[in-house]
Design a protein around this motif. Structure first.
Motif, PDB file in Angstrom:
ATOM      1  N   THR A  90       4.727  -5.996   4.614  1.00  8.29           N
ATOM      2  CA  THR A  90       5.778  -5.830   3.604  1.00  8.29           C
ATOM      3  C   THR A  90       5.216  -6.184   2.229  1.00  8.29           C
ATOM      4  O   THR A  90       4.134  -6.757   2.108  1.00  8.29           O
ATOM      5  CB  THR A  90       6.972  -6.737   3.918  1.00  8.29           C
ATOM      6  N   ALA A  91       5.964  -5.846   1.187  1.00 10.46           N
ATOM      7  CA  ALA A  91       5.533  -6.163  -0.177  1.00 10.46           C
ATOM      8  C   ALA A  91       5.379  -7.670  -0.363  1.00 10.46           C
ATOM      9  O   ALA A  91       4.437  -8.126  -1.022  1.00 10.46           O
ATOM     10  CB  ALA A  91       6.529  -5.596  -1.181  1.00 10.46           C
ATOM     11  N   GLU A  92       6.275  -8.449   0.236  1.00  7.84           N
ATOM     12  CA  GLU A  92       6.203  -9.910   0.104  1.00  7.84           C
ATOM     13  C   GLU A  92       4.934 -10.454   0.752  1.00  7.84           C
ATOM     14  O   GLU A  92       4.274 -11.319   0.189  1.00  7.84           O
ATOM     15  CB  GLU A  92       7.442 -10.573   0.737  1.00  7.84           C
ATOM     16  N   LYS A  93       4.599  -9.940   1.939  1.00 12.59           N
ATOM     17  CA  LYS A  93       3.398 -10.417   2.630  1.00 12.59           C
ATOM     18  C   LYS A  93       2.146 -10.025   1.847  1.00 12.59           C
ATOM     19  O   LYS A  93       1.217 -10.821   1.713  1.00 12.59           O
ATOM     20  CB  LYS A  93       3.326  -9.857   4.045  1.00 12.59           C
ATOM     21  N   ILE A  94       2.117  -8.806   1.317  1.00 13.80           N
ATOM     22  CA  ILE A  94       0.958  -8.360   0.539  1.00 13.80           C
ATOM     23  C   ILE A  94       0.803  -9.210  -0.713  1.00 13.80           C
ATOM     24  O   ILE A  94      -0.303  -9.625  -1.061  1.00 13.80           O
ATOM     25  CB  ILE A  94       1.092  -6.865   0.184  1.00 13.80           C
ATOM     26  N   ALA A  95       1.906  -9.503  -1.401  1.00 14.97           N
ATOM     27  CA  ALA A  95       1.856 -10.326  -2.615  1.00 14.97           C
ATOM     28  C   ALA A  95       1.309 -11.714  -2.303  1.00 14.97           C
ATOM     29  O   ALA A  95       0.477 -12.245  -3.043  1.00 14.97           O
ATOM     30  CB  ALA A  95       3.245 -10.422  -3.239  1.00 14.97           C
ATOM     31  N   ALA A  96       1.758 -12.304  -1.193  1.00 15.59           N
ATOM     32  CA  ALA A  96       1.266 -13.634  -0.822  1.00 15.59           C
ATOM     33  C   ALA A  96      -0.192 -13.589  -0.383  1.00 15.59           C
ATOM     34  O   ALA A  96      -0.995 -14.454  -0.754  1.00 15.59           O
ATOM     35  CB  ALA A  96       2.137 -14.207   0.298  1.00 15.59           C
ATOM     36  N   GLU A  97      -0.562 -12.586   0.378  1.00 18.61           N
ATOM     37  CA  GLU A  97      -1.918 -12.474   0.937  1.00 18.61           C
ATOM     38  C   GLU A  97      -2.970 -12.254  -0.151  1.00 18.61           C
ATOM     39  O   GLU A  97      -4.055 -12.794  -0.090  1.00 18.61           O
ATOM     40  CB  GLU A  97      -1.944 -11.319   1.938  1.00 18.61           C
ATOM     41  N   TYR A  98      -2.629 -11.453  -1.172  1.00 19.24           N
ATOM     42  CA  TYR A  98      -3.603 -11.089  -2.192  1.00 19.24           C
ATOM     43  C   TYR A  98      -3.353 -11.767  -3.542  1.00 19.24           C
ATOM     44  O   TYR A  98      -3.957 -11.388  -4.544  1.00 19.24           O
ATOM     45  CB  TYR A  98      -3.617  -9.564  -2.380  1.00 19.24           C
ATOM     46  N   SER A  99      -2.458 -12.757  -3.598  1.00 19.08           N
ATOM     47  CA  SER A  99      -2.147 -13.506  -4.830  1.00 19.08           C
ATOM     48  C   SER A  99      -1.711 -12.567  -5.956  1.00 19.08           C
ATOM     49  O   SER A  99      -2.250 -12.605  -7.058  1.00 19.08           O
ATOM     50  CB  SER A  99      -3.346 -14.342  -5.278  1.00 19.08           C
ATOM     51  N   LEU A 100      -0.730 -11.722  -5.674  1.00 12.33           N
ATOM     52  CA  LEU A 100      -0.234 -10.753  -6.649  1.00 12.33           C
ATOM     53  C   LEU A 100       1.234 -11.006  -6.951  1.00 12.33           C
ATOM     54  O   LEU A 100       1.930 -11.671  -6.192  1.00 12.33           O
ATOM     55  CB  LEU A 100      -0.393  -9.325  -6.102  1.00 12.33           C
ATOM     56  N   GLU A 101       1.708 -10.431  -8.065  1.00 17.01           N
ATOM     57  CA  GLU A 101       3.125 -10.501  -8.413  1.00 17.01           C
ATOM     58  C   GLU A 101       3.884  -9.503  -7.541  1.00 17.01           C
ATOM     59  O   GLU A 101       3.411  -8.391  -7.297  1.00 17.01           O
ATOM     60  CB  GLU A 101       3.324 -10.131  -9.882  1.00 17.01           C
ATOM     61  N   LEU A 102       5.070  -9.879  -7.103  1.00 16.77           N
ATOM     62  CA  LEU A 102       5.862  -9.023  -6.215  1.00 16.77           C
ATOM     63  C   LEU A 102       6.231  -7.700  -6.886  1.00 16.77           C
ATOM     64  O   LEU A 102       6.161  -6.643  -6.266  1.00 16.77           O
ATOM     65  CB  LEU A 102       7.121  -9.755  -5.749  1.00 16.77           C
ATOM     66  N   LYS A 103       6.601  -7.734  -8.172  1.00 17.82           N
ATOM     67  CA  LYS A 103       6.983  -6.492  -8.848  1.00 17.82           C
ATOM     68  C   LYS A 103       5.794  -5.544  -8.966  1.00 17.82           C
ATOM     69  O   LYS A 103       5.947  -4.334  -8.873  1.00 17.82           O
ATOM     70  CB  LYS A 103       7.608  -6.768 -10.212  1.00 17.82           C
ATOM     71  N   GLU A 104       4.587  -6.083  -9.138  1.00 17.72           N
ATOM     72  CA  GLU A 104       3.395  -5.237  -9.207  1.00 17.72           C
ATOM     73  C   GLU A 104       3.090  -4.610  -7.850  1.00 17.72           C
ATOM     74  O   GLU A 104       2.689  -3.448  -7.766  1.00 17.72           O
ATOM     75  CB  GLU A 104       2.203  -6.039  -9.714  1.00 17.72           C
ATOM     76  N   VAL A 105       3.295  -5.382  -6.785  1.00 20.48           N
ATOM     77  CA  VAL A 105       3.072  -4.851  -5.436  1.00 20.48           C
ATOM     78  C   VAL A 105       4.086  -3.751  -5.144  1.00 20.48           C
ATOM     79  O   VAL A 105       3.732  -2.701  -4.594  1.00 20.48           O
ATOM     80  CB  VAL A 105       3.148  -5.974  -4.371  1.00 20.48           C
ATOM     81  N   ASN A 106       5.344  -3.956  -5.517  1.00 16.17           N
ATOM     82  CA  ASN A 106       6.357  -2.923  -5.309  1.00 16.17           C
ATOM     83  C   ASN A 106       6.001  -1.642  -6.060  1.00 16.17           C
ATOM     84  O   ASN A 106       6.146  -0.540  -5.520  1.00 16.17           O
ATOM     85  CB  ASN A 106       7.739  -3.421  -5.743  1.00 16.17           C
ATOM     86  N   SER A 107       5.519  -1.768  -7.283  1.00 21.70           N
ATOM     87  CA  SER A 107       5.097  -0.594  -8.047  1.00 21.70           C
ATOM     88  C   SER A 107       3.901   0.079  -7.388  1.00 21.70           C
ATOM     89  O   SER A 107       3.834   1.309  -7.311  1.00 21.70           O
ATOM     90  CB  SER A 107       4.730  -0.985  -9.480  1.00 21.70           C
ATOM     91  N   LEU A 108       2.965  -0.715  -6.916  1.00 19.62           N
ATOM     92  CA  LEU A 108       1.785  -0.174  -6.243  1.00 19.62           C
ATOM     93  C   LEU A 108       2.178   0.612  -5.002  1.00 19.62           C
ATOM     94  O   LEU A 108       1.706   1.733  -4.791  1.00 19.62           O
ATOM     95  CB  LEU A 108       0.837  -1.321  -5.867  1.00 19.62           C
ATOM     96  N   LEU A 109       3.076   0.062  -4.206  1.00 22.40           N
ATOM     97  CA  LEU A 109       3.500   0.743  -2.981  1.00 22.40           C
ATOM     98  C   LEU A 109       4.343   1.979  -3.272  1.00 22.40           C
ATOM     99  O   LEU A 109       4.356   2.927  -2.500  1.00 22.40           O
ATOM    100  CB  LEU A 109       4.278  -0.221  -2.084  1.00 22.40           C
TER     101      LEU A 109
END
Length: 137
Positions: A90-109
């Motif tokens: 999920t976006a939350e897991k990816i953000a935590a795993e790669y030290s990223l902002e959640l909104k940036e991960v959502n945009s990336l996905l």
């Protein structure tokens, strides 16, 4: 639009012109300082870095990236993981795993989708003939 206003705007005022001639502006740059090699050093902001999570693709990419950023191989890996297993990655897991902002991960996905390569078998004449439906007699 009236001619009186146009005339007033375009008219030169001698009193203001003489006052303007008295104005003098002088500008000077501050003297440049030559930096010598010793003595004071400017401290740079140290970027916090993290090790990349590349697995078997480790030889293809860099080893450390700043926190809040990902490498190309990591981006492709996380996009592929999310595509194959969206419930787990999920976006939350990816953000935590790669030290990223959640909104940036959502945009990336949302805006980046990895390509899917599909190979179709070559159809020969034999394969095409055998594919025709048989007539019942």
């Amino acid at each position: 639009d009236s001619p009186d206003i146009k005339e007033e705007v375009l008219r030169k005022d001698d009193r203001f012109l003489t006052l303007l001639k008295d104005v003098y502006v002088e500008s000077r740059d501050p003297p440049m300082r030559v930096k010598d090699g010793g003595g004071e050093h400017l401290t740079r902001k140290q970027e916090e870095k993290r090790l990349t999570k590349l697995g078997h693709l480790e030889a293809l990419d860099i080893k450390k990236v700043p926190k809040g950023k990902i490498s190309i191989v990591e981006a492709l890996t996380l996009l592929n993981n999310h595509k194959l297993q969206p419930q787990i990655w999920t976006a939350e897991k990816i953000a935590a795993e790669y030290s990223l902002e959640l909104k940036e991960v959502n945009s990336l996905l949302e805006f980046f989708i990895p390509f899917t390569v599909q190979e179709f078998p070559k159809q020969t004449k034999k394969a095409i003939k055998s594919h025709k439906p048989k007539q019942l007699t």
